[in-house]
Write a protein that holds these residues in place. Structure first.
Motif, PDB file in Angstrom:
ATOM      1  N   ARG A 180      17.503  43.881 -32.719  1.00 41.92           N
ATOM      2  CA  ARG A 180      16.163  44.421 -32.476  1.00 41.92           C
ATOM      3  C   ARG A 180      15.189  44.142 -33.629  1.00 41.92           C
ATOM      4  O   ARG A 180      14.099  44.714 -33.665  1.00 41.92           O
ATOM      5  N   GLY A 181      15.571  43.261 -34.535  1.00 43.31           N
ATOM      6  CA  GLY A 181      14.671  42.826 -35.603  1.00 43.31           C
ATOM      7  C   GLY A 181      14.128  43.959 -36.457  1.00 43.31           C
ATOM      8  O   GLY A 181      12.930  44.028 -36.720  1.00 43.31           O
ATOM      9  N   ARG A 182      15.002  44.823 -36.944  1.00 45.94           N
ATOM     10  CA  ARG A 182      14.558  46.053 -37.611  1.00 45.94           C
ATOM     11  C   ARG A 182      14.503  45.952 -39.138  1.00 45.94           C
ATOM     12  O   ARG A 182      14.360  46.972 -39.815  1.00 45.94           O
ATOM     13  N   ILE A 183      14.593  44.741 -39.684  1.00 48.08           N
ATOM     14  CA  ILE A 183      14.628  44.624 -41.137  1.00 48.08           C
ATOM     15  C   ILE A 183      13.339  45.135 -41.781  1.00 48.08           C
ATOM     16  O   ILE A 183      13.360  45.755 -42.845  1.00 48.08           O
ATOM     17  N   GLY A 184      12.200  44.910 -41.136  1.00 51.20           N
ATOM     18  CA  GLY A 184      10.920  45.332 -41.708  1.00 51.20           C
ATOM     19  C   GLY A 184      10.835  46.832 -41.890  1.00 51.20           C
ATOM     20  O   GLY A 184      10.358  47.320 -42.927  1.00 51.20           O
ATOM     21  N   ARG A 185      11.304  47.589 -40.915  1.00 48.28           N
ATOM     22  CA  ARG A 185      11.179  49.044 -41.041  1.00 48.28           C
ATOM     23  C   ARG A 185      12.129  49.596 -42.091  1.00 48.28           C
ATOM     24  O   ARG A 185      11.834  50.594 -42.741  1.00 48.28           O
ATOM     25  N   LEU A 186      13.278  48.932 -42.299  1.00 50.45           N
ATOM     26  CA  LEU A 186      14.170  49.396 -43.351  1.00 50.45           C
ATOM     27  C   LEU A 186      13.627  49.022 -44.730  1.00 50.45           C
ATOM     28  O   LEU A 186      13.791  49.771 -45.694  1.00 50.45           O
ATOM     29  N   ILE A 187      12.941  47.881 -44.829  1.00 51.25           N
ATOM     30  CA  ILE A 187      12.277  47.519 -46.081  1.00 51.25           C
ATOM     31  C   ILE A 187      11.223  48.560 -46.437  1.00 51.25           C
ATOM     32  O   ILE A 187      11.121  48.998 -47.591  1.00 51.25           O
ATOM     33  N   GLN A 188      10.418  48.973 -45.450  1.00 53.40           N
ATOM     34  CA  GLN A 188       9.395  49.985 -45.730  1.00 53.40           C
ATOM     35  C   GLN A 188      10.035  51.299 -46.178  1.00 53.40           C
ATOM     36  O   GLN A 188       9.569  51.946 -47.120  1.00 53.40           O
TER      37      GLN A 188
END
Length: 271
Positions: A180-188
């Protein structure tokens, strides 16, 4: 208990674990109890279809020659501390939180004697196994993500956070991570609090957490977001709706059988 390493075993699963063919993850979950026919307690509070979840897992565990399965499900917090529920937790070797909605799980279980008992057993008993899949894994964090779309993940204010079950300190868990391409939200999430580790679990993938170390099991990848070396972020200076800038964040990628030392924040190299 904040500075004490639990004696038990924590197994967050990224969701979508194989339930039909090799069943590698669920087989490993069972084996961690040290018993061939452990008593399993399935907690289905997170799901809107508890009967279906119970049916699926009863079939899976039956295929794995497990005969002792109990179910905990209720719809109001006042039911949590019923003696039947406490007895099921006291007598089981393994707890599995089903998937569904992590906020539903935390709101029904948080602050109850039932959760206190689960936590005590996890901290005090070396062969007690506490596993959760999808929402059941995400809720293990002390702070959990409940909303945050992948396309807007690096926009300030796009995440909604709340308290989880606080079963693991300074680690935030996200599931269905690669798919689900969730890397951005974990980076934030990590940029907001560089002291935590972000743990992203792909589907059909889990980590076995014990003695301060994670081991990857399953067919997918584990992504670890590490903010320890962040040099700069503009989160405090920008407004909600504006894109985030971060410098110095680290990303670790672990495949099956790899191990990660949590306190040292590094991959354990083969002997």
């Amino acid at each position: 208990m904040k500075n004490v390493i639990p004696k038990g075993i924590l197994i967050p699963i990224g969701g979508g674990e194989d339930k039909k063919e090799s069943k590698d993850i669920l087989s490993r979950v069972i084996s961690e109890t040290g018993k061939t026919n452990p008593k399993i307690c399935l907690i289905t509070l997170a799901t809107d279809v508890p009967e279906k979840a119970a049916e699926v897992y009863n079939k899976v565990f039956s295929d794995l020659n497990i005969s002792k399965i109990s179910i905990i499900h209720y719809t109001g917090r006042k039911e949590a501390d019923h003696q039947d529920n406490l007895k099921k937790v006291k007598e089981c070797d393994l707890i599995l939180f089903s998937g569904g909605k992590q906020l539903k799980l935390s709101s029904l279980l948080g602050g109850t004697d039932l959760l206190t008992l689960i936590t005590q057993r996890y901290y005090d008993e070396s062969k007690f196994v506490l596993a959760g899949t999808s929402a059941g894994a995400s809720a293990m964090s002390n702070t959990m993500i409940i909303t945050g779309s992948a396309p807007e993940a690096l926009i300030k204010g796009s995440l909604e956070l709340t308290n989880g079950l606080d079963l693991i300190n300074n680690v935030t868990i996200d599931t269905h991570f690669t798919q689900r391409g969730r890397i951005g939200r974990l980076i934030q999430m990590v940029a907001c609090n560089p002291g935590i580790l972000g743990l992203g679990l792909g589907e059909d993938t889990c980590v076995i957490i014990k003695n301060g170390m994670m081991e990857v099991v399953g067919s997918g990848l584990v992504t670890i977001i590490d903010g320890d070396d962040i040099d700069y972020t503009d989160l405090a200076d920008i407004k909600d709706g504006e894109p985030i800038t971060v410098e110095g964040i680290k990303v670790h990628i672990l495949g099956p059988s790899k191990q990660f030392l949590i306190a040292e924040r590094k991959i354990k190299m083969p002997d």
